[in-house]
Design a protein around this motif. Structure first.
Motif, short mmCIF file in Angstrom:
data_model
loop_
_atom_site.label_atom_id
_atom_site.label_comp_id
_atom_site.label_asym_id
_atom_site.label_seq_id
_atom_site.Cartn_x
_atom_site.Cartn_y
_atom_site.Cartn_z
N ARG A 38 -7.57 2.09 1.34
CA ARG A 38 -8.23 0.99 2.28
C ARG A 38 -8.05 -0.03 1.66
O ARG A 38 -7.92 -1.23 2.59
N VAL A 39 -7.98 -0.40 0.35
CA VAL A 39 -7.63 -1.77 -0.13
C VAL A 39 -6.33 -2.05 0.18
O VAL A 39 -5.97 -3.55 0.55
N LYS A 73 -2.79 -6.03 3.57
CA LYS A 73 -1.57 -6.41 4.47
C LYS A 73 -1.95 -7.65 5.42
O LYS A 73 -1.21 -8.14 5.91
N TYR A 74 -3.21 -7.83 5.49
CA TYR A 74 -3.79 -8.88 6.47
C TYR A 74 -4.20 -10.25 5.72
O TYR A 74 -4.42 -11.02 6.45
N GLY A 78 -4.03 -15.36 -0.71
CA GLY A 78 -4.91 -14.36 -0.92
C GLY A 78 -6.11 -14.40 0.17
O GLY A 78 -7.08 -13.53 -0.08
N PHE A 79 -5.68 -15.28 0.89
CA PHE A 79 -6.99 -15.26 2.06
C PHE A 79 -6.81 -14.57 3.41
O PHE A 79 -5.41 -14.67 3.71
N GLY A 81 -13.78 9.14 8.75
CA GLY A 81 -12.98 7.92 9.32
C GLY A 81 -13.27 6.74 8.81
O GLY A 81 -14.10 6.69 7.72
N TYR A 82 -12.82 5.52 9.09
CA TYR A 82 -13.38 4.34 8.43
C TYR A 82 -13.28 3.19 9.65
O TYR A 82 -12.38 3.41 10.53
N CYS A 83 -13.96 2.10 9.56
CA CYS A 83 -14.13 1.14 10.49
C CYS A 83 -13.08 0.05 10.47
O CYS A 83 -12.91 -0.70 11.22
N GLY A 84 -12.40 -0.10 9.41
CA GLY A 84 -11.23 -0.84 9.18
C GLY A 84 -11.71 -2.49 8.78
O GLY A 84 -10.79 -3.31 8.75
N LEU A 85 -12.86 -2.37 8.45
CA LEU A 85 -13.35 -3.74 7.77
C LEU A 85 -12.38 -4.21 6.61
O LEU A 85 -12.53 -5.39 6.29
#
Length: 238
Positions: free
Chosen positions: A95-96, A101-102, A107-108, A234-238
């Motif tokens: 997840r990290v 990737k975004y 780093g922001f 699952g995960y919310c993708g935050l």
């Protein structure tokens, strides 16, 4: 509703999550700001009341209901990029990596926020430097067992699982189980698929099946809460 100053429409998560937030506010002794800009239904509806469902390829629920309102709040109330602490645990490195990737080279993460209105009434947008995510639990090598031990016997209630009851990231076996554990909430997901098909968009929460079919699955074994874990949720993708 009194707390946020508008009519509150609960999400399709376990209701106990609402109590978690209220309990946490009391436990830490600090005010928690609630954001409630859009409803799930409003995000799914567009043009002639057609229903557009999110899925693993288009997570509009995460983008529109979580990331955008939080970014807008930061812009309106803080006015500069923030350091945001993300609660990924030491075993959630995937997840990290996905979040990294975004990020831009500095780093922001950058995103668009509303900064006013044009003369024609349309929203005026601006791309801003939004947040720098940090991962304190990963840094300190903290796993779930340590977290469970910490919260044991403390006056904060936690849900069986987070995320929406019918989160499309969940596998079909867990979704079947959630359909029996939370039948009224799961029925909402079935109805949204039917609305989508009725309007000739014909998209579903998951590929190659519908939630009505998942609900009708006959399981061979009696399932219990302990049969599932975080990897299934699952995960919310935050």
């Amino acid at each position: 509703s009194d707390k946020i100053g508008t009519e509150f429409i609960g999400t399709l998560e376990d209701d106990k999550i609402i109590y978690t937030m209220l309990d946490l506010e009391q436990f830490i002794g600090k005010k928690i700001d609630w954001l409630s800009e859009k409803t799930f239904e409003s995000v799914l509806t567009y043009g002639n009341d057609k229903t557009r469902l999110p899925n693993v390829f288009a997570r509009i629920c995460t983008k529109n209901l979580k990331i955008e309102p939080i970014a807008q709040y930061c812009y309106d109330n803080i006015g500069e990029a923030v350091e945001m602490r993300i609660g990924f645990r030491a075993n959630e490195l995937r997840r990290v990596e996905n979040m990294l990737k975004y990020l831009e080279k500095d780093g922001f993460q950058y995103t668009k926020v509303k900064i006013g209105k044009h003369k024609n009434g349309n929203n005026k947008w601006k791309t801003i430097k939004y947040r720098k995510p940090v991962y304190p639990l990963v840094k300190d090598i903290i796993f779930k067992d340590t977290i469970v031990k910490y919260w044991k016997d403390k006056p904060v209630r936690f849900a069986y699982m987070n995320n929406c009851i019918g989160c499309f990231h969940r596998n079909e076996l867990l979704l079947k189980y959630m359909s029996t554990k939370f039948p009224k909430k799961f029925a909402w997901f079935i109805n949204q698929e039917k609305n989508s098909m009725k309007n000739s968009i014909n998209n579903t929460w998951k590929q190659n099946t519908t939630y009505e079919k998942i609900k009708s699955h006959k399981t061979q074994l009696q399932l219990f809460d302990e049969d599932f874990n975080d990897c299934d949720s699952g995960y919310c993708g935050l």
